[in-house]
Motif scaffolding. Structure first.
Motif, PDB file in Angstrom:
ATOM      1  N   PRO A 167       0.854  -1.190   0.000  1.00  0.00           N
ATOM      2  CA  PRO A 167       0.000   0.000   0.000  1.00  0.00           C
ATOM      3  C   PRO A 167       0.886   1.235   0.000  1.00  0.00           C
ATOM      4  O   PRO A 167       1.832   1.319   0.780  1.00  0.00           O
ATOM      5  N   GLY A 168       0.619   2.161  -0.898  1.00  0.00           N
ATOM      6  CA  GLY A 168       1.453   3.358  -0.994  1.00  0.00           C
ATOM      7  C   GLY A 168       0.844   4.327  -1.982  1.00  0.00           C
ATOM      8  O   GLY A 168      -0.307   4.183  -2.384  1.00  0.00           O
ATOM      9  N   ARG A 169       1.592   5.314  -2.362  1.00  0.00           N
ATOM     10  CA  ARG A 169       1.103   6.381  -3.242  1.00  0.00           C
ATOM     11  C   ARG A 169       2.066   6.588  -4.397  1.00  0.00           C
ATOM     12  O   ARG A 169       3.280   6.489  -4.197  1.00  0.00           O
ATOM     13  N   PRO A 170       1.557   6.954  -5.573  1.00  0.00           N
ATOM     14  CA  PRO A 170       2.496   7.400  -6.612  1.00  0.00           C
ATOM     15  C   PRO A 170       3.104   8.738  -6.176  1.00  0.00           C
ATOM     16  O   PRO A 170       2.540   9.408  -5.311  1.00  0.00           O
ATOM     17  N   PRO A 171       4.244   9.138  -6.742  1.00  0.00           N
ATOM     18  CA  PRO A 171       4.866  10.392  -6.303  1.00  0.00           C
ATOM     19  C   PRO A 171       3.999  11.606  -6.624  1.00  0.00           C
ATOM     20  O   PRO A 171       3.163  11.542  -7.528  1.00  0.00           O
ATOM     21  N   VAL A 203       6.272   2.027   3.207  1.00  0.00           N
ATOM     22  CA  VAL A 203       5.093   1.165   3.357  1.00  0.00           C
ATOM     23  C   VAL A 203       4.068   1.884   4.225  1.00  0.00           C
ATOM     24  O   VAL A 203       4.391   2.401   5.293  1.00  0.00           O
ATOM     25  N   ALA A 204       2.831   1.969   3.719  1.00  0.00           N
ATOM     26  CA  ALA A 204       1.799   2.752   4.399  1.00  0.00           C
ATOM     27  C   ALA A 204       1.148   1.991   5.545  1.00  0.00           C
ATOM     28  O   ALA A 204       0.694   2.592   6.520  1.00  0.00           O
ATOM     29  N   SER A 205       1.074   0.670   5.403  1.00  0.00           N
ATOM     30  CA  SER A 205       0.480  -0.141   6.480  1.00  0.00           C
ATOM     31  C   SER A 205       0.985  -1.560   6.316  1.00  0.00           C
ATOM     32  O   SER A 205       1.458  -1.934   5.238  1.00  0.00           O
ATOM     33  N   ARG A 241       0.486  14.652   6.259  1.00  0.00           N
ATOM     34  CA  ARG A 241       0.720  13.666   7.311  1.00  0.00           C
ATOM     35  C   ARG A 241       1.565  12.538   6.731  1.00  0.00           C
ATOM     36  O   ARG A 241       1.596  12.335   5.522  1.00  0.00           O
ATOM     37  N   ALA A 242       2.179  11.762   7.612  1.00  0.00           N
ATOM     38  CA  ALA A 242       2.953  10.596   7.164  1.00  0.00           C
ATOM     39  C   ALA A 242       2.067   9.680   6.328  1.00  0.00           C
ATOM     40  O   ALA A 242       2.477   9.174   5.279  1.00  0.00           O
ATOM     41  N   ALA A 243       0.818   9.499   6.792  1.00  0.00           N
ATOM     42  CA  ALA A 243      -0.106   8.606   6.083  1.00  0.00           C
ATOM     43  C   ALA A 243      -0.382   9.112   4.668  1.00  0.00           C
ATOM     44  O   ALA A 243      -0.477   8.317   3.730  1.00  0.00           O
ATOM     45  N   ASP A 244      -0.477  10.447   4.500  1.00  0.00           N
ATOM     46  CA  ASP A 244      -0.715  11.012   3.158  1.00  0.00           C
ATOM     47  C   ASP A 244       0.459  10.696   2.235  1.00  0.00           C
ATOM     48  O   ASP A 244       0.317  10.666   1.015  1.00  0.00           O
ATOM     49  N   MET A 245       1.633  10.515   2.828  1.00  0.00           N
ATOM     50  CA  MET A 245       2.837  10.271   2.027  1.00  0.00           C
ATOM     51  C   MET A 245       3.138   8.777   1.898  1.00  0.00           C
ATOM     52  O   MET A 245       4.152   8.399   1.315  1.00  0.00           O
ATOM     53  N   GLY A 246       2.264   7.943   2.472  1.00  0.00           N
ATOM     54  CA  GLY A 246       2.450   6.498   2.326  1.00  0.00           C
ATOM     55  C   GLY A 246       3.468   5.901   3.283  1.00  0.00           C
ATOM     56  O   GLY A 246       4.130   4.922   2.949  1.00  0.00           O
ATOM     57  N   HIS A 247       3.576   6.489   4.491  1.00  0.00           N
ATOM     58  CA  HIS A 247       4.547   5.956   5.449  1.00  0.00           C
ATOM     59  C   HIS A 247       3.877   5.606   6.779  1.00  0.00           C
ATOM     60  O   HIS A 247       3.189   6.434   7.366  1.00  0.00           O
TER      61      HIS A 247
END
Ligand code: MLT
Ligand code: MN
Ligand code: ZN
Length: 305
Positions: A167-171, A203-205, A241-247
């Motif tokens: 789970p993560g985000r594109p840049p 890694v987001a979660s 937030r860290a979560a918005d950045m996928g961490h």
């Protein structure tokens, strides 16, 4: 398997050029017990001391190669120990170094997912630019499932690689919607020793299936970006937030997951943001990590499995 930590910091490095947070100012003024760190990249090899795979190419790659002469076997006037390049995502901090490797006499074998290839040929077309220099020989990392088919990279025959779709985000520069394959982790096994590494710098979660993979590794080298979710907000440097950045943060769950690993598993945090208090060797947060037997990666660290 030998793992060399070329760069242990997140994007921006430590200290970050324009940052005067407590950490960056302190390390710049040499008033803190903390090491400088370059941006996220590691190199891995099996038995052959001259055949490394570079995992992520940071903007600091040239300084990293100078600091790690193990990667220069010097067999010819122009030479390198890097045989292959593997990317875990298309973030600036993990890909910009490709441009610094343009003097290669032959195309770089470059392993990445389709999503990462799309970013690096459209929104940030560095592979097109590189095509006018050494070029790349693109190799597809299968990442359709959570755990995917094993692949091997040429010249590093004792290592077996498997992508973990995380789970993560594109840049931020990419205009795509988030999809599986934007961010991968890597499960790497040395088949001559049966030793395993699980590498996931972003890694987001952590889901139970990923925890299973981590549990079967001898060493986990995982996302150490932030201590708290609102670390950047509280400093007033970003609204993210860290979560918005996928961490996944250390205080928000990572420590708990690492605690549940088998006792013998080595736990190492990597990709550490310059704002994270764990960078200060004598901070209370670092003491908490130590009490949980969690290590903090540093530039030049060597992990032998
Ligand atoms: C991230 O992984 O979120 C990055 O380090 C951010 C960046 O490189 O700008
Ligand atoms: Mn990053
Ligand atoms: Zn800072």
């Amino acid at each position: 398997m030998h793992i060399r930590i070329l760069g242990s910091a997140a994007g921006g490095g430590f200290p970050q050029w324009n940052c005067n947070c407590r950490n960056c100012l302190g390390v710049r003024r040499q008033e803190l017990n903390a090491r400088r760190r370059t941006q996220s990249s590691i190199a891995i090899r099996g038995a052959d001391e001259t055949a490394w795979t570079l995992v992520n190419a940071s903007p600091d790659i040239l300084a990293q190669l100078q600091a790690n002469p193990q990667l220069q076997p010097a067999r010819a006037n122009r030479d390198t120990g890097i045989r292959n390049i593997v990317l875990t995502d298309s973030q600036i901090d993990h890909t910009t170094g490709l441009l610094m490797l343009r003097e290669s006499p032959k195309p770089w074998p470059l392993w990445c997912t389709d999503n990462v290839f799309a970013d690096l040929t459209t929104a940030n077309p560095i592979l097109q630019v590189l095509q006018r220099y050494c070029g790349v020989s693109r190799q597809t990392i299968p990442a359709a499932e959570r755990e995917n088919d094993v692949f091997t990279v040429e010249g590093c025959d004792d290592l077996r690689w498997r992508a973990l779709a995380l789970p993560g985000r594109p840049p931020p520069y990419s205009q795509r919607e988030a999809q599986p394959g934007d961010v991968i982790g890597l499960a790497v096994e040395d088949v001559s020793t049966n030793r395993r590494l699980c590498y996931a710098p972003g890694v987001a979660s952590i889901d139970p299936w990923l925890f299973e993979v981590m549990s079967s590794a001898d060493c986990v080298l995982v996302d150490g970006t932030f201590w708290t979710d609102d670390e950047l907000i509280r400093l007033g440097v970003s609204h993210k937030r860290a979560a918005d950045m996928g961490h996944l943060t250390q205080s928000g769950g990572m420590i708990g997951w690492l605690d549940r690993l088998p006792a013998a598993t080595r736990r190492v945090l990597i990709h550490i943001n310059n704002t994270n208090p764990i960078l200060i060797e004598d901070s209370p947060e670092r003491e908490i990590l130590t009490s949980h037997r969690i290590e903090v990666a540093y530039d030049g660290m060597e992990i032998v499995l």
